[in-house]
Design an enzyme around this catalytic site. Sequence first.
Site, PDB file in Angstrom:
ATOM      1  N   SER A 154       0.819  -1.214   0.000  1.00 26.85           N
ATOM      2  CA  SER A 154       0.000   0.000   0.000  1.00 26.85           C
ATOM      3  C   SER A 154       0.848   1.256   0.000  1.00 26.85           C
ATOM      4  O   SER A 154       0.358   2.348  -0.315  1.00 26.85           O
ATOM      5  CB  SER A 154      -0.910   0.000   1.244  1.00 26.85           C
ATOM      6  OG  SER A 154      -0.133  -0.071   2.428  1.00 26.85           O
ATOM      7  N   LYS A 155       2.129   1.127   0.320  1.00 27.69           N
ATOM      8  CA  LYS A 155       3.009   2.295   0.370  1.00 27.69           C
ATOM      9  C   LYS A 155       3.288   2.890  -1.007  1.00 27.69           C
ATOM     10  O   LYS A 155       3.806   4.002  -1.110  1.00 27.69           O
ATOM     11  CB  LYS A 155       4.324   1.913   1.057  1.00 27.69           C
ATOM     12  CG  LYS A 155       4.154   1.383   2.479  1.00 27.69           C
ATOM     13  CD  LYS A 155       3.470   2.383   3.380  1.00 27.69           C
ATOM     14  CE  LYS A 155       3.219   1.842   4.770  1.00 27.69           C
ATOM     15  NZ  LYS A 155       4.431   1.486   5.486  1.00 27.69           N
ATOM     16  N   ASP A 156       2.963   2.151  -2.071  1.00 26.75           N
ATOM     17  CA  ASP A 156       3.119   2.697  -3.422  1.00 26.75           C
ATOM     18  C   ASP A 156       2.310   3.976  -3.587  1.00 26.75           C
ATOM     19  O   ASP A 156       2.752   4.932  -4.237  1.00 26.75           O
ATOM     20  CB  ASP A 156       2.652   1.681  -4.469  1.00 26.75           C
ATOM     21  CG  ASP A 156       3.612   0.528  -4.654  1.00 26.75           C
ATOM     22  OD1 ASP A 156       4.611   0.464  -3.911  1.00 26.75           O
ATOM     23  OD2 ASP A 156       3.369  -0.307  -5.540  1.00 26.75           O
TER      24      ASP A 156
END
Length: 393
Positions: free
Chosen positions: A67-69
Site C-alpha cells: 500500500s506504500k506505493d
Amino acid sequence: MGKIFIVSATIAGLALSIYYLTRRKDEPKGIEQLIGNTPLIKINSLSRATGCTILAKAEFMNVGGSSKDRVALAVIEDAEKKGLIKPNTGSTIFEGTVGSTGISLAIISRAKGYKCHIVMPDDVAQEKSNLLLMLGATVEKVKPCSIVDPNHFVNLARKRAEEMNSSNSDAHGLFCNQFENLVNFDIHYRTTGPEIYKQTGGKIDAFVMGAGTGKHRIKQGGTIGGVSAYLKSRLENIKVVLADPQGSGLYNKIRYNLMYTSHEAEGTRKRHQIDTIVEGVGINRLTANFAKAIEYIDDAVKVTDEEAVGMSRYLVNNDGLFVGSSSSVNCVAAVKLARKLGPGHTIVTLLCDSGSRHLTKFWSDEFLQKVGIEAPTEGLDFIKQASPVDTSV
C-alpha cells in the site's frame, strides 16, 4: 453532390479527431497506472468461521507490492508540483523506513528519474535491504535507537537530504517524511477510501487495520486515517477499529487516552527495545498523520505476535494467501471484531504486503523458535479473547 461529399468528409474528420483524442487518453502510461484500484477479495475461511463477510483490499497487488506505493507516488508528485525536485537532475529521494515505503520509493524514483537513498534499522529482515539494492537504491543501515536520538534512521534520512541541499547544485534532496507528511493521509482519502466504498457498494459495517511503523517506535496513521475519514463521510454508522500489536501504546491511547504499554513500565524498558517480530505497525509516539486519524477511530483491538504468526499460517493453509506480518495483524483484529459484532456483518481490512518480504524472520520457523514462538497450523484457537487493558503483552 460536392457539398454532400464535403459535409461527409467533415463529419468523418471530426469523428476521426474524436477517436484519436479519446484513444490518446487510453494510451498506455508508465508504472503509475499500476498503483491503486487493487481488488477487494473475500477471505472465505475467516468469513465461514465467523459468520461475517470479511473482505480484504489486496494492496500487495500494487506494482511495488504494498500500500506504500500510493504514498510514495503522491509524495514525489506533490514535491514536483511545489518545485522542490525535478527529474533527471541527479536529485535524490531520502527516507527513513523499515522497508515497504523504501521499496515503493526506490521503484517510483527510478521510473521518474530520481536517485533513492534509504536509511533503515540494521535488524530489519534481510530480504528488504537486498531488494532495495537490486532496485538501485543506496541503503544505509543504522543501529536501532529512540526517535529522539539524532542517529535514529528517520533523523538521519532528514540529515542526508539537508546535506545535499546545502551544496550549490541543481540536484536537490527530498526528505519524504512519511510519518509527518499529510500527503500520506490525503492520498488514502482520495483513492483507497473511495475504492473501498465503490467496491462494497457502501455496504460496510466496520473497517479495521493497524498503523505502521511499530517495531521501531514510530507511527504513520495515514492509511487508517485517510480511509476512515472518507468512509465516515459517506457512512454514518460505520465502526473503525485499530489493530495494535504488542509493544505499542496505541491500544490504550484509543481506549483510555493514555499512551502506555506494559513494556514501558519502570524496570522493564530496554535501551534498544525490540518488542515484537511484527515489522510495520504500532507506535509509542504520535505523528501528524496519526493525530489527524484519531478522531475517526472508534476502538482498538490488541494482537500478539503469536496470534499474528498463527493467522499467517492459517491463511496460507486455508485460502492460499501468503501475507506479511502487518496483514496478519489486520486479519486477527478482523476476526476478533467479527466475534464481537456477531454474524451477518461486513468487515473490511487491508492485506498490506505479501510474505515474500518476511522470509528470514516472520516466516522463518528457525527464527520463531529462537524468540520462543510456535506457529499453530490448524484452527483459529490461537486467537485470544480481547483483553480490557494492556497489562500482559
